[in-house]
Design an enzyme around this catalytic site. Structure first.
Site: not given
Ligand code: GLU
Length: 482
Positions: A251-253, A255
């Site tokens: 996920s965006k966590r 990167g």
């Protein structure tokens, strides 16, 4: 039978690396069997679909070189390949499924369905909705006349089960007790994903559906619709989901997940494809660096792992560095030149392009991302006006710096031939003569010519800069020391 596969992204977001991997696997599979790779738009979610996302998806598919033979923009025998243009067809299928008894109108409300679930739980039976509340025909007509919009649900045969052999996960069995009488047409007259996707797969003659594991539980529903339509089911393959290096769903966590971010950061499409292909598939014994054509010849849909695959940006960066080093100097100059010109805000002169080509091997050696190139190459085209503060105080404000710079001018000026080897030899003997270490002696020269301590290898850089320019830069730095 000719293989026909499809990639069917919903334009509700930018092309995600996980989706790009699904597209790549479909592409390789189609190419391996000399089949057709189709690109379609699953744009039935009107509220969340945008043209901007659609453009992004196409652009990055093309950037990766995953060209499709049929579908969006390129056309083919099935219209626009946008689901939003095919509502009449979905309606026709939904109505024929009602006629044949495979589907029915339903007015069950969210509250009623919730009550059904709770009761099932209390009784220890399956909470999958089994159509208990199916209305009589007369009630359907009456409520429709009253303006009540029903949904259409698929009648899942019970008892029963749907079994299939998954390309990745082998034998799969879904007991229909666990499968809802799912909605195929909403009360606002729009088809659900299950209906639209299946009708398209049937109509477009899709032979293999290769997609993410998140859609595994949809597959028995799609097989049921397919067979109710009197069509032959496709072969299905579900790819494991991508994880971040911490083992959690990517996920965006972790990167960037949009392909555009990787393109902008300076990844090469070849490296990207190579890396994505390794996420869940192995081209052979411990091999990691494999060109796309070679992967295609080996990719037959077998040996895809069902284990979650880890997307590790550090490995991807390493691989990109390898691909950059393997580029020919000409190819490197072709990608580097526009980046440098954008950085300088002007075009390079012919002799500057030759300088860039001369230094290409040295720059390639130190570059992992194309975006790093301007920083590496800038010194070739602009003399430093300012110097990196840290580099200056650490390297220039030492008693050795003026000695090294002065001695360097002398030995370079008296060089008989201007080659990397000659420069290397002269500067090394200059160190010895003056009792200087490489750090104390060479770093000031590097800062003088490039403005910082990070630049391509010193001797190559000096050679390409030429004697006059090198002396000019050293003298300027020297004058600031005095
Ligand atoms: N449109 C779906 C998605 O973007 C994929 C549909 C499919 O492959 O069946 O997740």
């Amino acid at each position: 039978m000719s293989v026909r596969v499809r990639f069917a992204p919903s334009p509700t977001g930018y092309l995600h690396v996980g989706a790009a991997r699904t597209a790549l696997f479909n592409f390789m599979f189609a190419k391996h069997f000399a089949g057709t790779f189709i690109l379609r738009s699953d744009d039935t979610d009107e509220a969340r679909s945008t043209e901007e996302f659609q453009v992004d998806i196409l652009e990055h598919m093309r950037w990766l070189g995953l060209d499709w033979g049929e579908g969006l923009e390129v056309g083919g025998p099935h219209g626009t390949y946008r689901q939003s243009d095919r509502y009449e067809r979905y309606w026709a299928v939904a109505l024929s499924l009602v006629d044949s008894g495979h589907a029915y109108y339903s007015f069950a409300t969210a509250d009623q369905l919730e009550a059904f679930k709770q009761e099932a739980r209390a009784n220890g039976t399956s909470p999958a909705y089994d159509g208990t509340l199916e209305p009589e025909r007369a009630e359907v007509s009456r409520r429709m006349l009253d303006g009540d919009g029903p949904v259409i649900r698929f009648r899942v045969p019970r008892p029963g089960s749907t079994e299939f052999t998954d390309l990745v996960r082998d034998e799969m069995v879904f007991d229909h007790v666990q499968v809802d009488d799912f909605v195929i047409m909403r009360s606002n007259n729009t088809p659900t994903y299950h209906l639209a996707s299946t009708v398209d797969d049937v109509d477009f003659g899709i032979t293999h559906v290769i997609r993410g594991e998140d859609l595994l539980s949809s597959t028995p529903k799609h097989i049921l619709i397919t067979e109710a339509m009197g069509a032959e089911r496709a072969t299905y393959g579900h790819l494991s989901l991508l994880m971040g290096p911490d083992g959690k769903k990517l996920s965006k966590r972790h990167g960037d997940t949009a392909l555009s971010a990787y393109r902008e950061a300076g990844f090469l499409p070849d490296a990207m494809n190579n890396y994505l292909a390794l996420l869940g598939w192995s081209p052979g014994e411990d091999e990691t660096l494999v060109a796309l054509d070679d992967m295609i010849s080996r990719f037959d849909g077998t040996s895809i792992s069902r284990n979650p695959a880890v997307f590790d940006p550090v490995k991807l960066e390493w691989m990109n560095g390898v691909y950059i080093r393997e580029m020919s100097d000409d190819a490197f100059v072709a990608v580097a030149r526009p980046l440098i010109e954008a950085d300088l805000g002007r075009e390079l002169e012919v002799d500057e392009v030759s300088d860039l080509a001369a230094l290409a091997p040295a720059i390639k050696e130190r570059t992992k991302l194309l975006a790093e190139i301007p920083d590496q190459a800038r010194f070739l085209f602009v003399a430093p006006e300012t110097y990196d503060d840290k580099a200056w105080s650490k390297v220039m404000e030492t008693p050795e710096a003026p000695v090294a710079l002065g001695a360097a001018v002398e030995v370079l000026e008296s060089l008989a031939e201007w080659t990397t080897t000659a420069i290397d030899g002269a500067l090394r003997s200059m160190l010895e003569t003056n009792g200087l270490s490489a750090g104390k002696g060479f770093q000031p020269i590097r800062v003088a010519i490039s403005g910082s301590t990070v630049s391509p290898p010193l001797f190559e850089s000096i050679e390409v800069l030429g004697l006059d320019e090198t002396l000019k830069r050293i003298e300027r730095a020297r004058s600031l020391l005095l």
